[in-house]
Design a protein around this motif. Structure first.
Motif, PDB file in Angstrom:
ATOM      1  N   UNK A   1       0.842  -1.206   0.000  1.00  0.00           N
ATOM      2  CA  UNK A   1       0.000   0.000   0.000  1.00  0.00           C
ATOM      3  C   UNK A   1       0.877   1.257   0.000  1.00  0.00           C
ATOM      4  N   UNK A   2       1.997   1.209   0.710  1.00  0.00           N
ATOM      5  CA  UNK A   2       2.821   2.400   0.862  1.00  0.00           C
ATOM      6  C   UNK A   2       3.885   2.567  -0.238  1.00  0.00           C
ATOM      7  N   UNK A   3       3.934   1.647  -1.168  1.00  0.00           N
ATOM      8  CA  UNK A   3       4.972   1.713  -2.215  1.00  0.00           C
ATOM      9  C   UNK A   3       4.521   2.668  -3.325  1.00  0.00           C
ATOM     10  N   UNK A   4       4.600   3.949  -3.028  1.00  0.00           N
ATOM     11  CA  UNK A   4       4.031   4.932  -3.962  1.00  0.00           C
ATOM     12  C   UNK A   4       5.008   5.364  -5.036  1.00  0.00           C
ATOM     13  N   UNK A   5       6.267   4.990  -4.908  1.00  0.00           N
ATOM     14  CA  UNK A   5       7.260   5.421  -5.891  1.00  0.00           C
ATOM     15  C   UNK A   5       7.669   4.295  -6.812  1.00  0.00           C
ATOM     16  N   UNK A   6       6.890   3.248  -6.811  1.00  0.00           N
ATOM     17  CA  UNK A   6       7.173   2.126  -7.701  1.00  0.00           C
ATOM     18  C   UNK A   6       6.050   2.031  -8.728  1.00  0.00           C
TER      19      UNK A   6
END
Ligand code: PMP
Length: 455
Positions: A35-40
């Protein structure tokens, strides 16, 4: 076949929903990391990692042998083994040692200089696969790409012929299937094809010698590039005489034969090429030979190599289109040497095949007990069941037997019970450290999951 069990779709949907909820509850840390992997791109390090039955991928904590631990502290029996990249088991001690020595004591991970390990690896690949000389890459995809360039260059012919529903990596030419009128068309979903694939490629169904001859008769095929058995759409095995026919036709029509052993390496120490006495002009291999360190290779007959090297117009040294800066790096060849010398040895393959025979028999017994319309095929250390019986003989028929909902449910139910299958397959791969008890655990767990669904 009317006495065969049909899957009750309502029951399947119910059980699948329960497994998805259980997966989410069991794996809060993986869910949060995703959920927190916003830069991938697509929230994952590689877009295919979104191929997951549970809505988010399990995050890896650590892995050793055939045991994997995820971020939420669960241990898994790993039958995916990195979709063959970790066929030798995760971080086998000899590879760790060789890599550590290269990284630490010796230093020099990439230095534009050869190391002596490379010749050792070349000689060992020759002993196993019979091709005379070898060149290295970091992926099987690149080995295929460079092999394609070489065969085009020396035959002067433009096209490469593939099997429908093959997979050879993200090689532009290979993304072809048989269209409704029997001619080659882009594989569904082909991303940003440089040109329509039929301009560069031809296609025939696996096990279809008439179709192969029809395509070769155009006279424009530089090489036929195939897996000895399809392994990326279930396992589709060759019918008796198929490979002899392929070789005879390729010779008759002046096409070279490239065999991609990246997955069929599971058939034995020299892959299906040696196990089945095939006679390719080029062998390609990747993944498992590096024990998890990026590695790949292609091998040529000396006759072919001489023809390429004799061509002064081809730039094999600088920017002519074949090669990569880190290919054949000291790190990569050290890992390949350790893997071939000490991990994926001839004896290891005997062990892996024995486990795979046990697994295949166990799954066949489940199929028989519940009268499932499924089949299982084995190729040495790998085995895979498919939702079709008899087993499909072409890639197109195998593709038609897909059942995404059922496959996702089985994958997720197994994962929730501590067993990992390869996301893209119902494939189980045995490592040198997979035990008979591990196989029993897998088979018993699968039986319980199937019994709940159809029992
Ligand atoms: N060849 C075959 C037969 C494969 O199955 C694959 C990957 N599944 C590849 C080549 C490509 O390997 P990589 O993605 O490591 O380049």
């Amino acid at each position: 076949m009317s006495d065969r069990t049909t899957i009750d779709r309502t029951r399947l949907a119910e059980l699948a929903g329960r497994e998805r909820r259980s997966f989410a509850e069991r794996n809060p840390r993986s869910a949060a990391a995703y959920r927190d992997a916003r830069h991938l791109f697509g929230r994952v390090p590689m877009t295919w990692m979104n191929k997951t039955a549970g809505g988010f991928p399990l995050y890896l904590d650590r892995a050793r042998g055939n045991r994997v631990h995820d971020l939420d502290g669960h241990e898994y029996l790993d039958f995916a083994l990195g979709d063959t990249g970790a066929m030798g088991g995760h971080s086998p001690a000899p590879v760790v040692e060789a890599v550590q020595r290269r990284i630490g004591e010796l230093g020099g991970l990439t230095a534009m200089m050869p190391t002596e390990d490379a010749e050792w690896v070349g000689a060992e690949l020759t002993r196993r696969f019979g091709m005379d000389v070898w060149s290295f890459s970091l992926t099987a995809t690149d080995a295929n790409r460079w092999a394609i360039r070489l065969v085009r260059a020396i035959t002067g012919k433009p096209k490469i012929l593939f099997h429908a529903y093959c997979y050879h990596g993200s090689v532009d030419e290979s993304l072809i299937v048989v269209g409704p009128d029997g001619r080659g068309v882009d594989r569904p979903g082909n991303v940003g094809a440089p040109v329509p694939v039929a301009e560069t490629s031809r296609v025939a169904e696996f096990n279809d010698l008439d179709g192969l001859e029809r395509e070769l008769a155009h006279g424009d095929v530089a090489a036929v590039l195939i897996e000895p058995a399809l392994t990326n759409i279930g396992i589709v095995l060759p019918e008796p005489g198929y490979h002899a026919g392929v070789r005879e036709l390729t010779r008759r029509y002046g096409a070279l034969l490239i065999i991609d052993e990246t997955h069929t390496f599971s058939a034995g120490p020299g892959g299906a090429t040696t196990a089945w006495g095939l006679e390719p002009d080029v062998v390609v291999i990747g993944k498992a030979i590096g024990g998890g360190v990026p590695s790949g290779a292609y091998g040529l007959s000396s006759e072919l190599a001489d023809r390429v090297l004799g061509r002064t117009d081809l730039d094999l040294i600088d920017m002519g289109g074949v090669g990569g800066t880190l290919a054949g790096s000291p790190l990569s060849v050290a890992a390949m040497r350790a893997t071939l010398e000490q991990v994926l040895t001839d004896a290891a393959f005997e062990h892996m095949s024995a486990r795979s025979i046990e697994y295949t028999a166990g799954v066949q017994a489940i199929i028989d007990e519940f009268a499932l319309p499924w089949s299982i095929n084995r190729l040495g250390a790998r085995a895979e069941f498919r939702f079709a019986d008899p087993s499909p003989t072409t890639g197109t028929a195998a593709a038609a037997a897909a059942d995404a909902e059922l496959e996702d449910h089985l994958h997720l139910a197994l994962a929730n019970r501590g067993i990992l299958l390869t996301p893209f397959h119902n494939m189980a791969l045995m490592s040198p450290v997979t035990t008979a008890a591990d196989v029993s655990t897998h088979v018993e767990t699968l039986r319980a999951v199937v019994a709940e669904l159809v029992g």
